[in-house]
Every structure is written in structure tokens, then in C-alpha cells.
Write a protein that holds these residues in place. Structure first.
Motif, PDB file in Angstrom:
ATOM      1  N   VAL A  91       0.860  -1.188   0.000  1.00 30.94           N
ATOM      2  CA  VAL A  91       0.000   0.000   0.000  1.00 30.94           C
ATOM      3  C   VAL A  91       0.895   1.235   0.000  1.00 30.94           C
ATOM      4  O   VAL A  91       1.597   1.503   0.980  1.00 30.94           O
ATOM      5  N   ARG A  92       0.867   1.954  -1.069  1.00 27.78           N
ATOM      6  CA  ARG A  92       1.741   3.115  -1.200  1.00 27.78           C
ATOM      7  C   ARG A  92       1.378   4.187  -0.172  1.00 27.78           C
ATOM      8  O   ARG A  92       0.212   4.517   0.032  1.00 27.78           O
ATOM      9  N   GLY A  93       2.407   4.713   0.500  1.00 27.80           N
ATOM     10  CA  GLY A  93       2.212   5.811   1.433  1.00 27.80           C
ATOM     11  C   GLY A  93       1.819   5.406   2.835  1.00 27.80           C
ATOM     12  O   GLY A  93       1.773   6.247   3.735  1.00 27.80           O
ATOM     13  N   GLU A  94       1.524   4.110   3.061  1.00 27.31           N
ATOM     14  CA  GLU A  94       1.136   3.663   4.399  1.00 27.31           C
ATOM     15  C   GLU A  94       2.317   2.987   5.090  1.00 27.31           C
ATOM     16  O   GLU A  94       3.109   2.298   4.452  1.00 27.31           O
ATOM     17  N   ARG A  95       2.402   3.179   6.396  1.00 30.55           N
ATOM     18  CA  ARG A  95       3.490   2.618   7.186  1.00 30.55           C
ATOM     19  C   ARG A  95       2.977   2.087   8.520  1.00 30.55           C
ATOM     20  O   ARG A  95       2.033   2.625   9.095  1.00 30.55           O
TER      21      ARG A  95
END
Length: 319
Positions: free
Chosen positions: A185-189
Motif C-alpha cells: 500500500v503506497r504511502g502507508e506505514r
């Protein structure tokens, strides 16, 4: 035959305990999980009973608590000897095993039990799925059909993550993986902030392998583990659990419009079973035989399951 078995046990690096022998090692450890708590920890196709928790996971949590306490004392002694101020160093537990063997449920139960001990209340759980290369990168490398194999992971990034955790870095981030989208998931951490214990769960966490350059790696993921667990079962049972899980996903997650596997939602029972068996044999069984199962002997403890995900024996590495 009995003498042969005794000789085999004597020369094995593991002490083998039956379920009954292992369950007695619970001692007086209290069960602080309710049925409602346990319901939140189950896998999609795995229903662990409170009896299983009492007889298998409570003794394991007691053993791990003793190990954590001993390690904490060792760190404090070392810092006292060096004249340094004691710094919190997380205890890292690795959990390995095949797809569908139940390692995620095992990890969640261990996390819940360990967090209830007073000397290590902060227990974080991270899976290695977030360290898979994004699908676009896997496509570029021709690895989409080998997703989950060792070469499909950004191992160097995972090692940097563990090194930061083990060095006591205040805040460490890990990528997020979506099983619905089947991609990073791009941008999630996920943020990990100095836990007492970190549990790392994944297929290949005990793997030793070559770097993508073909040169031998000198540092492995397991080098950062204080304790490791391998969840084991005969392959025919795991295959059956995988097919059952696939059928349940067909009725649930696969029906999500965002699901990467939406095309499987409308399969008939016969088509779904055939598809699951094909995927199992072409990908998951191959990965299990070539990469995952050979690492079993590197674990500190093996949970050997039988039918219905019931642990039959525990193999504990001799110290």
C-alpha cells in the motif's frame, strides 16, 4: 526399537515433548484470555480452543517470559560492566512456517499472552508481507509467479528494519501490505516505537540465501532473533487447510471489488478446488519444499501440528 528411539533423541539437537508433557510445564501460569479475546485472534479457517491455549500456548508464553527476563538481565549486567546507562533493547521472536499452516494465528496468540506479563507489556507484531517487492517491481523482475519465494522480498530493507529495532531506535517504520489488493500500500506505514518484544512472522524468516547479486550474504534476518518458532504440519494437512481457506475466501474477501482475486469469486465448488490445488502445487508446495521446510531445523522451537490444527508435539532446542 525403543533403544533406537532413545539414541535418536540423545543425538538430536531437540528435546521432544508430547502434548501432555508440554502442557504440564504451564505450571501455575494464569489464563488471562477469554473466549471473546480468542475470537479476535482466530485465522479465517482455524478455530483455536481455550484448551489449546491452556495446553500449548500458555507453557510457551511462560518459557518465553523466562527467556525475555534472562535476556533483559544479561543486557543490564553488560551495561553495568561497561558503565553505560542501560538502554531498552527489544527481544525479537521470529515465527516461520508454510502458507496456511496457522503461523499468523500462532503469532497473534503469543502476542496477546506475552503482553499480559508485567515485565514486557508492549509487544508488537510485524509480518514480512510488507517487505515483499511491489507488484510492479516483481513484474519487472519476472517474479510474480514466485511471490513469497525468498527472492521476492526486499531482504536488505527488512534487515535494516531489524537492525534499527535492535539498536533501540525510538521510531522505526515498516511498509504495509494489503491482502485484498495483493500489493504494497503506497504511502502507508506501520510504526514501531521501542517495544519490549517484537514478533516477526513470515514464510522465510529462517532462510539463509544468496543476495540478488549472487554473492553470499553475511547477515541474515534470523541473526536478529532472540528466539525462533517454526509451525509445522504434514504437507497433506497443510494442502487441505489451504484449499479450505481458498473456498472461504471465495465467499468473503474475493468478493470485494478491490480484490486482486475477484475473478475467483464466481467459481463453482469444483472449479475452486481445482484452482486452489493448482496454485498450491505450482507455487506454495514448491516454496515449502525448496525454501521453507529446510529451515525448520534452524528454529529454537517447533510446534508439530496434527489434524484440526491441534499441536501434537513440541520440539525444543537443547541449550
Amino acid at each position: 526399537m525403543q533403544n533406537q528411539a532413545q539414541a535418536s533423541e540423545r543425538f538430536s539437537p531437540f528435546l521432544t515433548l508430547s502434548r501432555e508433557e508440554w502442557s504440564r510445564l504451564r505450571d501455575s501460569t494464569p489464563l488471562l484470555l477469554s473466549e471473546d479475546d480468542l475470537a479476535q485472534l482466530h485465522g479465517l479457517n482455524e478455530r483455536v480452543s481455550l484448551e489449546e491455549v491452556e495446553e500449548v500456548y500458555l507453557p510457551l508464553s511462560r518459557l518465553l517470559n523466562l527467556y525475555v527476563a534472562a535476556t533483559q538481565s544479561l543486557y543490564e549486567a553488560t551495561h553495568a560492566f561497561l558503565g553505560h546507562q542501560s538502554r531498552k533493547v527489544p527481544y525479537i521472536i521470529g515465527i516461520a512456517g508454510s502458507v496456511a499452516v496457522g503461523k499468523s494465528t500462532t503469532a497473534r496468540i503469543i502476542q496477546a499472552l506475552l503482553s499480559r506479563w508485567p515485565n514486557h507489556p508492549k509487544v508488537d507484531l510485524v509480518t514480512t508481507d510488507g517487505f515483499l517487492y511491489p507488484n510492479a517491481e516483481l513484474e519487472r523482475r519476472g517474479l510474480m509467479q514466485r511471490k513469497g519465494f525468498p527472492e521476492s522480498y526486499d531482504t536488505r530493507r527488512l534487515i535494516r528494519f531489524l537492525a534499527d529495532i535492535k539498536s533501540g531506535k525510538p521510531r522505526v517504520e515498516a511498509p504495509v501490505y494489503s491482502h485484498i489488493e495483493y500489493d504494497i500500500v503506497r504511502g502507508e506505514r506501520i510504526v514501531v516505537e521501542q517495544p519490549d518484544i517484537l514478533i516477526l512472522e513470515g514464510l522465510n524468516v529462517l532462510q539463509t540465501r544468496m543476495a540478488s547479486s549472487g554473492r553470499p550474504m553475511t547477515i541474515f534476518v534470523s541473526d536478529f532473533f532472540d528466539f525462533s518458532i517454526y509451525v509445522d504440519a504434514p504437507e497433506d494437512l497443510i494442502r487441505g487447510w489451504y484449499v479450505d481457506r481458498f473456498l472461504k475466501l471465495r465467499e468473503t474477501a474475493f468478493r470485494d471489488p478491490k480484490s486482486y482475486f475477484r475473478r475467483y469469486a464466481d467459481l463453482s465448488d469444483e472449479e475452486a478446488v481445482a484452482t486452489a490445488l493448482r496454485i498450491w502445487e505450482e507455487i506454495n508446495a514448491k516454496n515449502l519444499r525448496e525454501n521453507i521446510a529446510p529451515t525448520k531445523s534452524r528454529a529454537d522451537l517447533i510446534l508439530a501440528k496434527g489434524a484440526h490444527h491441534r499441536v501434537q508435539e513440541v520440539h525444543l532446542r537443547k541449550i
